[in-house]
Motif scaffolding. Structure first.
Motif, short mmCIF file in Angstrom:
data_model
loop_
_atom_site.label_atom_id
_atom_site.label_comp_id
_atom_site.label_asym_id
_atom_site.label_seq_id
_atom_site.Cartn_x
_atom_site.Cartn_y
_atom_site.Cartn_z
N ASN A 158 0.85 -1.20 0.00
CA ASN A 158 0.00 0.00 0.00
C ASN A 158 0.88 1.25 0.00
O ASN A 158 0.94 1.98 0.99
CB ASN A 158 -0.96 -0.01 1.19
CG ASN A 158 -0.23 -0.21 2.52
OD1 ASN A 158 0.94 -0.55 2.56
ND2 ASN A 158 -0.95 0.00 3.61
N ASP A 159 1.58 1.50 -1.10
CA ASP A 159 2.52 2.61 -1.19
C ASP A 159 1.85 3.92 -0.79
O ASP A 159 0.76 4.24 -1.27
CB ASP A 159 3.06 2.74 -2.61
CG ASP A 159 4.13 1.70 -2.91
OD1 ASP A 159 4.14 0.68 -2.20
OD2 ASP A 159 4.93 1.91 -3.83
N TYR A 160 2.54 4.66 0.08
CA TYR A 160 2.03 5.96 0.53
C TYR A 160 3.22 6.82 0.93
O TYR A 160 3.90 6.53 1.93
CB TYR A 160 1.07 5.78 1.70
CG TYR A 160 0.49 7.08 2.23
CD1 TYR A 160 -0.48 7.77 1.50
CD2 TYR A 160 0.91 7.61 3.44
CE1 TYR A 160 -1.01 8.96 1.97
CE2 TYR A 160 0.38 8.79 3.92
CZ TYR A 160 -0.58 9.46 3.18
OH TYR A 160 -1.11 10.64 3.66
N ILE A 161 3.50 7.83 0.14
CA ILE A 161 4.60 8.77 0.40
C ILE A 161 5.90 8.02 0.65
O ILE A 161 6.53 8.12 1.69
CB ILE A 161 4.27 9.74 1.55
CG1 ILE A 161 2.88 10.36 1.34
CG2 ILE A 161 5.31 10.84 1.65
CD1 ILE A 161 2.49 11.39 2.37
N ALA A 162 6.30 7.23 -0.35
CA ALA A 162 7.58 6.49 -0.36
C ALA A 162 7.69 5.46 0.75
O ALA A 162 8.80 5.06 1.12
CB ALA A 162 8.76 7.45 -0.31
N SER A 163 6.58 5.01 1.29
CA SER A 163 6.62 3.96 2.31
C SER A 163 5.51 2.97 2.05
O SER A 163 4.59 3.23 1.27
CB SER A 163 6.49 4.55 3.71
OG SER A 163 5.17 5.00 3.95
N ARG A 164 5.62 1.83 2.69
CA ARG A 164 4.54 0.84 2.64
C ARG A 164 4.53 0.08 3.96
O ARG A 164 5.49 0.12 4.73
CB ARG A 164 4.71 -0.12 1.47
CG ARG A 164 5.95 -0.96 1.52
CD ARG A 164 5.98 -1.99 0.41
NE ARG A 164 5.65 -1.44 -0.89
CZ ARG A 164 5.87 -2.08 -2.04
NH1 ARG A 164 6.39 -3.29 -2.03
NH2 ARG A 164 5.55 -1.53 -3.18
N MET A 187 17.09 -0.33 -2.25
CA MET A 187 17.39 1.05 -2.62
C MET A 187 16.23 1.95 -2.22
O MET A 187 15.07 1.64 -2.54
CB MET A 187 17.59 1.17 -4.14
CG MET A 187 17.83 2.59 -4.64
SD MET A 187 17.69 2.74 -6.44
CE MET A 187 19.03 1.66 -6.95
N PRO A 188 16.47 3.04 -1.49
CA PRO A 188 15.35 3.92 -1.10
C PRO A 188 14.69 4.56 -2.31
O PRO A 188 15.36 5.07 -3.21
CB PRO A 188 16.02 4.97 -0.21
CG PRO A 188 17.46 4.94 -0.58
CD PRO A 188 17.76 3.54 -0.99
N ARG A 189 13.36 4.49 -2.34
CA ARG A 189 12.61 5.08 -3.44
C ARG A 189 12.16 6.50 -3.10
O ARG A 189 12.05 6.87 -1.93
CB ARG A 189 11.39 4.22 -3.78
CG ARG A 189 11.73 2.95 -4.54
CD ARG A 189 10.50 2.21 -5.00
NE ARG A 189 10.86 1.08 -5.85
CZ ARG A 189 9.99 0.21 -6.35
NH1 ARG A 189 8.70 0.35 -6.07
NH2 ARG A 189 10.38 -0.77 -7.12
N ILE A 190 11.84 7.25 -4.16
CA ILE A 190 11.39 8.64 -4.04
C ILE A 190 9.88 8.66 -4.15
O ILE A 190 9.28 7.93 -4.95
CB ILE A 190 12.03 9.50 -5.15
CG1 ILE A 190 13.55 9.55 -4.98
CG2 ILE A 190 11.45 10.90 -5.17
CD1 ILE A 190 14.27 10.19 -6.16
N TRP A 191 9.24 9.48 -3.36
CA TRP A 191 7.79 9.70 -3.45
C TRP A 191 7.48 10.25 -4.84
O TRP A 191 8.10 11.21 -5.30
CB TRP A 191 7.38 10.68 -2.36
CG TRP A 191 5.93 11.02 -2.32
CD1 TRP A 191 4.88 10.28 -2.79
CD2 TRP A 191 5.34 12.19 -1.76
NE1 TRP A 191 3.69 10.91 -2.56
CE2 TRP A 191 3.94 12.09 -1.93
CE3 TRP A 191 5.88 13.31 -1.13
CZ2 TRP A 191 3.08 13.09 -1.50
CZ3 TRP A 191 5.02 14.30 -0.69
CH2 TRP A 191 3.63 14.18 -0.88
N ASN A 192 6.48 9.65 -5.53
CA ASN A 192 6.21 10.04 -6.92
C ASN A 192 5.74 11.49 -7.06
O ASN A 192 5.86 12.09 -8.14
CB ASN A 192 5.24 9.08 -7.60
CG ASN A 192 3.90 8.97 -6.87
OD1 ASN A 192 3.58 9.78 -6.00
ND2 ASN A 192 3.11 7.96 -7.22
N ALA A 193 5.20 12.09 -6.00
CA ALA A 193 4.83 13.49 -6.07
C ALA A 193 6.07 14.39 -6.13
O ALA A 193 5.97 15.56 -6.51
CB ALA A 193 3.96 13.88 -4.87
#
Length: 729
Positions: A359-365, A386-392
């Motif tokens: 449930n991706d939400y602001i670069a976290s799940r 690898m840390p992901r970037i929030w798509n916004a």
């Protein structure tokens, strides 16, 4: 004639073509426009201004120029009427491939020449922040990318359509679309030159190099596969595109290879590892309350290893001592960055099954497991990725990162967090982080770093201790430490990159000290001690603006650059941001402004107003009026003149992404400019000295625990005013 001989002949012919020299010359001159009026990036670091913008401009120009060159080369036999004659000597497919190779070779030589030509000037402008590796990566990924992608796209277009005019129009449409608002939001949508928001001068631009390389690979697969497929449509024996395709498809090698390339490009597009998949309507999502009254975290221990600075990956082990007071199994939810994968979970040494909720939400799940009924539980989670970037924030490429020159990891981007479900016991609950870093890097954290050992292999092991929360923030870079003199006895530690030592002699340190002294004298001191000092840390250029959190204030590196600190036209957009973020240590951390009846009432207004008062003392009334109060009024006037402000019913007709941007812009104007304008107008009625006394009393009241928050009504009552007497308009 074999392929190598044919290439030498074709390349020699191309080098005698005046159009080829014109394309190369104009591509070489195009970066000049990147210094002046065409700025593909929106950062103002030295690297963005004097490296990224020129090279991206050259790449954009090269896209069009080399596309026109390949179109002219492939259309030349048809224009001269020699197509049938050449066809009897050399197969058209072979001829098209050789001509494409010749034009691509010229593009490589042109880019190399441009790189050598602009190298001295770029070295001089970037001075101490110049990097040879960054420079040639920019030449390769920003400049060369344009001619290569433009050549492939144009060759594909004319081989399919067989018409020069249609191919030119298709290419122009593709270039225009690549610069559209929609494409600007997604790094993979930039087909000819990569998405570059800015470049970091001091802490590395790994996120740009990784995403740029990845997107170039994707588009090489897509355009390369499309070009191979279009070769099947090259006209031969008087047949059209369909007839030529049917004739050649009998030999399956070329179509199979092209389809494999296209499929590889599609898979890479779909599986990109850099950006999360948060829903576009995230602003309206309701997050579930995971608080569990029977679970309590007694201590947290984290151990993190950087696996690859090149790829930006880590692995770690997070351990918690959790008390379960229920006497029965309990569900535990924990968060981590959506780019990480959990490898195992154990409780008291026994493996636990777990579920990734995705449930991706602001670069976290979230992930979920079931704890045993034991009262004392030792929970261990191993993870990595690898840390992901929030798509916004995809357009800004802003987020947590790992590079060989800098690291920023915080909260669930550093390790899984369970505090939302199993909160810490009290403010003294310990948390420790063990991490090994290159010897050239110094860690800065919300906690207290201490060197464990010099490993004698170019690395140093550190342990960071903190209390009360597992949300440690970790920064690492080539930091220099300085103790600031404030005259208040409050310890202030300032960490900044070695590269900026000379730039901070231009009044920046003095401004920071003046901001602290102003807040201390007008509102009261903060309760920092030698054990928990106030830290100010310089951030990478990708952390746009700044932040204030607990005992740390951060601000982007560009606020220390000579371009900002030496430019009087920028006013509050440059060095004053230092003061703004430091003032947040009083308003936002020392005391909180919040009103459930007015969602726009928050800490930003009083922070902006305090910055204005500080700069009025330092720079005078005219400067403060021009750069602060006049700006507030202009922003609010523009806001209320907005079409969507006057007709909010049309917001629902826009895509969610755009309507969210409009609402965010409106909120930002109210938070910063509108609230500051209300306080300024209240000061006009009550007097500046009285306003200072009011804010000092409100601050002291909350800092002492007498109130939970400062509402708008609290402020207006203290001023003897009613809401209608001071408005944001």
């Amino acid at each position: 004639m074999n392929a190598s001989s044919l290439f030498r002949v074709e390349f020699g012919r191309l080098m005698r073509n005046r159009l080829a020299w014109l394309a190369a010359a104009l591509t070489a001159l195009a970066p000049i426009a990147g210094y002046s009026f065409y700025h593909p990036t929106f950062g103002d670091s030295m690297g963005a201004l004097y490296l990224a913008n020129p090279m991206l401009t050259g790449g954009m120009a090269g896209t069009l120029l080399f596309a026109l060159l390949i179109l002219a080369a492939l259309d030349q036999p048809a224009r001269s009427g020699t197509a049938a004659l050449i066809e009897t000597i050399i197969p058209p497919v072979k001829m098209h491939a050789i001509r494409l190779l010749a034009v691509l070779s010229l593009a490589v030589l042109t880019s190399l020449a441009v790189g050598i030509l602009y190298l001295p000037y770029t070295m001089w402008k970037l001075n101490i922040v110049f990097s040879f590796s960054d420079y040639w990566l920019a030449v390769l990924l920003f400049l060369l990318s344009g001619p290569v992608m433009g050549t492939l796209a144009a060759a594909m277009a004319i081989q399919i359509t067989g018409r020069l005019d249609v191919s030119v129009l298709a290419l122009l449409a593709a270039v225009i679309f690549s610069r559209s608002r929609w494409c600007s939001q997604y790094f993979l949508a930039h087909w000819n030159i990569p998405l570059v928001s800015t470049l970091s001068d001091a802490f590395g631009s790994a996120v740009v190099w990784r995403t740029a390389f990845y997107s170039r690979l994707v588009w090489l697969c897509l355009l390369g596969g499309g070009w191979l497929l279009s070769l099947l449509c090259v006209r031969q024996y008087g047949k059209g595109a369909a007839g030529s395709l049917i004739h050649r498809i009998k030999r399956p090698v070329l179509p199979i290879f092209s389809i494999l390339l296209l499929l590889l490009g599609a898979v890479l597009w779909n599986r990109q590892p850099f950006i999360d998949h948060c829903p576009e309507d995230w602003i309206s999502m309701e997050t579930a309350d995971r608080f569990h009254e029977h679970l309590t975290t007694e201590s947290t221990s984290l151990s993190v290893t950087i696996d690859s600075f090149l790829m930006g990956t880590l692995s770690g082990e997070a351990s918690w001592q959790i008390r379960n007071n229920s006497g029965s199994p309990q569900e535990l939810y924990f968060n981590l960055n959506s780019g990480y994968r959990v490898r195992s979970i154990t409780a008291n040494g026994e493996p636990l099954p777990f579920e990734d909720l995705k449930n991706d939400y602001i670069a976290s799940r979230e992930l979920r497991c079931t704890l045993p009924a034991d009262e004392e539980i030792s929970l261990v989670i191993t993870y990595g990725g690898m840390p992901r970037i929030w798509n916004a924030q995809e357009r800004e490429l802003s987020g947590n990162y790992i590079s060989s020159r800098g690291i920023y990891l915080a909260s669930h981007h550093l390790a899984p967090t369970v505090a939302g479900c199993a909160p810490v016991e009290d403010e003294d609950t310990p948390v420790t982080l063990t991490i090994t870093l290159p010897a050239a890097m110094t860690p800065v954290s919300t906690g207290s770093p201490k060197q464990l050992s010099d490993n004698r292999d170019g690395t140093v092991s550190w342990v960071i201790t903190d209390q009360g929360t597992e949300r440690i923030q970790l920064f690492a870079g080539d930091y220099v430490y300085k103790e600031l003199a404030t005259g208040s006895g409050m310890p202030i530690q300032f960490y900044y990159s070695k590269k900026y030592q000379s730039r901070l002699e231009n009044g920046a340190l003095e401004l920071m000290e003046q901001a602290i002294a102003y807040c201390t004298s007008h509102y009261g001191p903060r309760s920092f001690t030698e054990d928990k000092p106030f830290k100010i840390v310089q951030l990478t250029a990708f952390q746009f603006g700044g932040f204030a959190n607990r005992s740390i204030s951060g601000m982007g590196e560009t606020y220390f650059s000579d371009e900002n600190l030496g430019n009087p036209d920028k006013g509050p957009a440059s060095a004053e941001v230092l003061a703004h973020e430091i003032i947040h240590q009083w308003w936002g951390l020392g005391a909180t402004l919040y009103d459930p009846e007015d969602e726009d009432w928050n800490d930003e207004g009083i922070t902006v107003y305090t910055t204005y008062r500080l700069m009025r003392e330092i720079m005078g009334e005219d400067y403060a009026r021009e750069n602060y109060t006049d700006k507030w009024k202009a922003v609010m006037e523009d806001q209320h003149a907005s079409f969507y402000q006057r007709h909010p019913e049309y917001l629902d007709r826009l895509p969610k992404r755009y309507s969210n941007e409009i609402l965010a812009s409106e909120s930002s104007a109210n938070w910063y400019d509108g609230n500051a304008l209300m306080i300024y107008r209240a000061a006009e009625k009550a007097g500046p000295q009285k306003i200072d006394e009011i804010w000092s009393e409100l601050y002291t009241r909350q800092a002492s625990g007498s109130s939970d928050m400062i509402t708008l009504k609290d402020f207006l009552d203290a001023c003897g005013l009613k809401k209608g007497e001071v408005e944001r308009e």
